[in-house]
Design a protein around this motif. Structure first.
Motif, PDB file in Angstrom:
ATOM      1  N   PRO A   1      23.732 117.269  -2.394  1.00  0.00           N
ATOM      2  CA  PRO A   1      23.369 116.285  -1.914  1.00  0.00           C
ATOM      3  C   PRO A   1      21.954 116.397  -0.957  1.00  0.00           C
ATOM      4  O   PRO A   1      21.005 116.561  -0.240  1.00  0.00           O
ATOM      5  CB  PRO A   1      24.262 116.912  -0.268  1.00  0.00           C
ATOM      6  CG  PRO A   1      25.817 116.721  -1.683  1.00  0.00           C
ATOM      7  CD  PRO A   1      24.700 117.598  -1.713  1.00  0.00           C
ATOM      8  N   GLN A   2      21.384 117.980  -1.093  1.00  0.00           N
ATOM      9  CA  GLN A   2      20.608 118.568  -0.684  1.00  0.00           C
ATOM     10  C   GLN A   2      19.639 118.363  -1.424  1.00  0.00           C
ATOM     11  O   GLN A   2      18.014 118.185  -0.888  1.00  0.00           O
ATOM     12  CB  GLN A   2      20.207 119.968  -0.319  1.00  0.00           C
ATOM     13  CG  GLN A   2      21.393 120.658   1.063  1.00  0.00           C
ATOM     14  CD  GLN A   2      22.770 120.655   0.504  1.00  0.00           C
ATOM     15  OE1 GLN A   2      23.455 120.705  -0.307  1.00  0.00           O
ATOM     16  NE2 GLN A   2      23.722 119.885   1.470  1.00  0.00           N
ATOM     17  N   LEU A   3      19.366 118.364  -2.640  1.00  0.00           N
ATOM     18  CA  LEU A   3      18.576 117.676  -3.496  1.00  0.00           C
ATOM     19  C   LEU A   3      18.465 116.381  -3.572  1.00  0.00           C
ATOM     20  O   LEU A   3      16.981 116.033  -3.687  1.00  0.00           O
ATOM     21  CB  LEU A   3      18.738 118.204  -5.161  1.00  0.00           C
ATOM     22  CG  LEU A   3      18.759 119.621  -5.260  1.00  0.00           C
ATOM     23  CD1 LEU A   3      19.655 120.240  -6.817  1.00  0.00           C
ATOM     24  CD2 LEU A   3      17.521 120.349  -5.511  1.00  0.00           C
ATOM     25  N   PHE A   4      19.390 115.805  -3.471  1.00  0.00           N
ATOM     26  CA  PHE A   4      18.959 114.525  -3.328  1.00  0.00           C
ATOM     27  C   PHE A   4      17.829 114.001  -1.762  1.00  0.00           C
ATOM     28  O   PHE A   4      16.961 113.127  -2.279  1.00  0.00           O
ATOM     29  CB  PHE A   4      19.941 113.082  -2.888  1.00  0.00           C
ATOM     30  CG  PHE A   4      20.859 113.576  -4.259  1.00  0.00           C
ATOM     31  CD1 PHE A   4      20.578 113.578  -5.260  1.00  0.00           C
ATOM     32  CD2 PHE A   4      22.556 112.534  -3.271  1.00  0.00           C
ATOM     33  CE1 PHE A   4      21.589 113.610  -6.085  1.00  0.00           C
ATOM     34  CE2 PHE A   4      23.033 112.704  -5.367  1.00  0.00           C
ATOM     35  CZ  PHE A   4      22.911 113.060  -6.222  1.00  0.00           C
ATOM     36  N   GLN A   5      18.040 114.656  -1.149  1.00  0.00           N
ATOM     37  CA  GLN A   5      17.181 114.537   0.273  1.00  0.00           C
ATOM     38  C   GLN A   5      15.363 114.552  -0.085  1.00  0.00           C
ATOM     39  O   GLN A   5      14.220 114.285   1.011  1.00  0.00           O
ATOM     40  CB  GLN A   5      17.868 115.314   1.206  1.00  0.00           C
ATOM     41  CG  GLN A   5      18.975 114.965   1.661  1.00  0.00           C
ATOM     42  CD  GLN A   5      20.152 115.700   2.319  1.00  0.00           C
ATOM     43  OE1 GLN A   5      19.212 116.948   3.060  1.00  0.00           O
ATOM     44  NE2 GLN A   5      21.058 115.101   3.148  1.00  0.00           N
ATOM     45  N   LEU A   6      15.542 115.830  -0.799  1.00  0.00           N
ATOM     46  CA  LEU A   6      14.317 116.617  -1.412  1.00  0.00           C
ATOM     47  C   LEU A   6      13.506 115.520  -2.632  1.00  0.00           C
ATOM     48  O   LEU A   6      11.859 115.197  -2.083  1.00  0.00           O
ATOM     49  CB  LEU A   6      14.518 117.465  -1.855  1.00  0.00           C
ATOM     50  CG  LEU A   6      14.650 118.680  -0.917  1.00  0.00           C
ATOM     51  CD1 LEU A   6      14.173 119.604  -1.581  1.00  0.00           C
ATOM     52  CD2 LEU A   6      13.977 118.978   0.235  1.00  0.00           C
ATOM     53  N   SER A   7      13.939 114.421  -2.851  1.00  0.00           N
ATOM     54  CA  SER A   7      13.008 112.954  -4.057  1.00  0.00           C
ATOM     55  C   SER A   7      12.701 112.550  -3.400  1.00  0.00           C
ATOM     56  O   SER A   7      13.207 111.936  -2.164  1.00  0.00           O
ATOM     57  CB  SER A   7      14.962 112.739  -4.781  1.00  0.00           C
ATOM     58  OG  SER A   7      13.847 111.513  -5.652  1.00  0.00           O
TER      59      SER A   7
END
Length: 315
Positions: free
Chosen positions: A185-191
């Motif tokens: 979830p946190q990595l999705f927000q950085l894409s």
């Protein structure tokens, strides 16, 4: 978007894990607390493993699965907590892109294995209580090993699927992860590319990984409850509910935090709630599991006593 970003799968070489706290004083306190939790978890689960290996009375299918669960708990907390402790000591909060994906893969591998192992444990209780006459043949050593092997295969496929899908995303910056370990979830927000497919994949696979085991577990325990209520002996009922109650407690903790963490698609910002759920998933649950099983189970208590005083029961 930067034109050069389109030529590379990622332009971010490393991420910055913001961790749990910023204050230096609080960082020292967090280090002590998490180090204590790690040592307690590893020590507790190794004690359960030692008791199961050394105590002949515990050489049964139920404790075979419990031993596997203890090994998973050790692995799960080791994937996340030691790197966090290292970051607190070194004051370096960066993690390379490759190390981030590796951590994510092993975390989802072990968490996925937990899903299926808890289901196998529910099936074992169903057979032991509802089908006692055929239990020894239906839950032979071969069947136990097949269940564990299939669980590993399914968990590996799940973790590999999410990791490969994540490599298709582009990360152009920012690179700050508002968490203490790498998770989807946190990595999705950085894409800087669309994550719609990845989110749908997480939801779909997560529904299968969590939904199917939950249905099977509930179904097993409906039959178990009906069978236990037909037992005339109060002592027999108490013993059956005791062993099942420990397992159900672990199931509720594991699935409750997991569903909250991964079934909330559309959340735009990471919050302190996500970190709290992360602590439950990676620290508190693995730490509580040996306590739950040892405190509620006289057989495990007796085996631990024999292990710690250096004597083995003779059966």
């Amino acid at each position: 978007m930067d034109p050069e970003a389109g030529t590379n799968s990622t332009t971010v070489a490393e991420f910055i894990l913001l961790g749990l706290v910023e204050s230096e004083t609080l960082r020292s306190m967090v280090f002590v607390l998490f180090l204590f939790a790690y040592l307690l978890t590893v020590g507790g689960n190794f004690s359960i493993l030692a008791a199961i290996l050394l105590e002949p009375k515990l050489h049964t299918p139920m404790y075979f699965f419990l031993g596997n669960l203890s090994a998973l708990d050790i692995g799960c907390i080791t994937v996340t907590v030691p790197p966090m402790l290292s970051h607190l000591v070194s004051h370096r909060r960066t993690i390379s892109y490759g190390a981030c994906l590796t951590q994510l893969f092993f975390f989802h591998l072990l968490a996925g294995m937990d899903c299926f192992l808890l289901t196998a444990m529910a099936y074992d209780r169903f057979l032991a209580i509802c089908r006692p006459l055929t239990y020894s043949t239906r839950m032979s050593q071969t069947v136990q090993r097949i269940l564990v092997a299939v669980s590993w295969a399914c968990a590996f496929s799940n973790a590999l699927t999410h990791t490969i899908a994540l490599t298709t995303l582009k990360f152009c910056g920012p690179n700050k992860i508002n968490h203490f370990y790498c998770d989807l979830p946190q990595l999705f927000q950085l894409s800087c590319s669309s994550t719609q497919f990845n989110e749908l994949l997480l939801f779909g696979v997560g529904f299968i990984m969590a939904g199917t085991p939950v249905v099977l577990i509930i179904s097993s325990y409906v039959h178990v409850a009906a069978a236990v209520l037909r037992i005339r002996s109060m002592e027999g009922r108490k013993k059956a509910f005791s062993t099942c109650g420990s397992h159900l407690t672990v199931v509720c903790l594991f699935y409750g935090t997991g569903i909250f963490n991964y079934m909330r698609l559309g959340s735009e910002e990471a919050s302190d709630k996500d970190k709290g759920v992360g602590i439950f998933n990676t620290v508190i649950n693995p730490m509580l599991n040996p306590l739950i099983y040892s405190l509620r189970n006289p057989d495990v208590q007796g085996a631990l006593w024999h292990v710690f005083v250096g004597r083995r029961s003779r059966t």
